[in-house]
Scaffold this active site. Structure first.
Site, PDB file in Angstrom:
ATOM      1  CB  SER A  82      51.609 -12.252  39.121  1.00 13.07           C
ATOM      2  OG  SER A  82      51.209 -13.582  39.361  1.00 13.07           O
ATOM      3  CD  GLU A  91      48.814 -17.107  41.576  1.00 14.44           C
ATOM      4  OE1 GLU A  91      47.712 -17.037  42.136  1.00 14.44           O
ATOM      5  OE2 GLU A  91      49.397 -18.174  41.318  1.00 14.44           O
ATOM      6  CE1 TYR A 129      53.035 -12.309  44.718  1.00 13.78           C
ATOM      7  CE2 TYR A 129      51.745 -13.507  43.088  1.00 13.78           C
ATOM      8  CZ  TYR A 129      52.872 -12.792  43.421  1.00 13.78           C
ATOM      9  OH  TYR A 129      53.837 -12.557  42.477  1.00 13.78           O
TER      10      TYR A 129
END
Ligand code: GDP
Length: 321
Positions: free
Chosen positions: A124, A126, A148
């Site tokens: 991701s 992220e 996360y």
């Protein structure tokens, strides 16, 4: 028939990947939880379900030993950044530890049966946290800002570890990717559902968090195509998968209102502090030049087409019920 084992098969990405692999002639196996969770996609006919949980790694290893897949795709995990602040340990285990356990099982299977087992990790944007560069490619520093993101970073780094041990393991650094199958916990589907409901007179207004937050939003089936290309590639590698174009939440809302024939959002869309995040990744924008050059991947739908497809699907759903 080649066999694939997919975690997260009842999610948006898992359902698209299962459809794609079945169409391509694969025997598809998927991990499903005992209890059905609201908002999950129904399992495609022909897919072999294996009951288990990402948090029970012994069970995962047993499934891989039994299925003996040529390909393992890890799409599972606690997919919400917001939820990872409420349940950080669960997030680390499900989105981080489970990936390493799967790769370990895949490597041991490969050594036992003497033929290659391929692995693709759904990583991701992220993992880059608050990016230090306006445009990120595979060399951007890994510096997550949420539980996360940290869990995904661990899984991403583990891909490099197992690749070093001889596993055909690749990490797809996926930027936000949307579709009518996105759960409404994500802002895009929350907006498309609300626009459809407002258009049909079922709702008056839409309350969101940060309207100025920006994302690089792509079309989910395109990102599944990237994963399939990575699984098939001669050599394993990590790739950023993105459109390279960002839009704000406000722009998404306006595009959705346009698609629903509602005109300017005006004061029908407002921001409430209750929906703001403690820390939010700042405008991730990905450079997918490497996967474009190496594997010929390119997105097929632009922002306007994605929003319109999502709103139309939600209008159709209301009109059917
Ligand atoms: P994420 O990028 O994986 O966290 O995907 P989301 O769709 O959950 O959030 C995308 C962006 O929209 C983030 O910057 C959120 O802060 C922002 N946002 C603004 N309002 C909302 C809202 O009402 N719900 C969600 N989920 N996100 C919102």
């Amino acid at each position: 028939m080649p066999r694939a084992f997919i975690t997260g098969i009842t999610g948006q990405d898992g359902s698209y990947l299962a459809e794609r692999l079945v169409a391509d002639g694969w025997e598809v196996h998927g991990l499903v939880r005992r209890l059905e969770v609201e908002g999950e996609q129904p399992l495609l006919g022909g897919v072999v379900a294996h009951e288990g949980d990402l948090l029970e790694t012994d069970g995962l290893v047993a499934i891989i030993d039994e299925v003996q897949p040529e390909l393992v795709v890890n799409l599972g995990g606690l997919t919400s950044v917001a939820l990872s602040w409420q349940q950080p340990l669960l997030s680390y285990a499900a989105s981080g530890g489970a990936a390493a356990a799967l790769m370990d099982a895949a490597l041991r299977l490969q050594e036992r049966i003497g033929s290659p087992v391929r692995f693709v990790q759904a990583s991701s944007s992220e993992i880059f946290g608050t990016p230090r560069t306006e445009l990120q490619d595979e060399t951007a520093p890994i510096a997550p800002v949420s539980p996360y993101g940290a869990a995904k970073a661990f899984a991403h780094l583990s891909v490099g570890v197992y690749r070093g041990r001889g596993l055909h393991a690749s990490s797809a650094i996926l930027y936000n990717h949307e579709s009518p199958r996105r759960p409404p916990s994500f802002v895009t589907r929350k907006i498309s559902q609300a626009a459809a409901r407002i258009a049909r007179g079922l709702q008056q207004e839409l309350v969101l968090g940060d309207l100025d937050a920006r994302r690089d939003w792509g079309w989910a089936p395109d990102y599944i195509d990237a994963i399939v290309r990575m699984a098939r590639a001669a050599s394993p590698a990590d790739y950023v998968v993105s459109t390279g174009v960002t839009h704000s939440v406000r722009e998404f809302a306006q595009a959705a209102f346009d698609a629903a024939g509602l005109g300017p959002i005006g004061d029908r869309v407002r921001s409430d502090p209750g929906f703001l995040r403690p820390v939010d990744a700042a405008a991730p924008r990905g450079d997918a030049g490497a996967i474009r050059a190496s594997l010929g991947w390119a997105p097929t739908r632009d922002f306007g087409e994605i929003v319109a497809a999502m709103v139309q699907a939600d209008l159709d759903e209301i009109d059917r019920s």
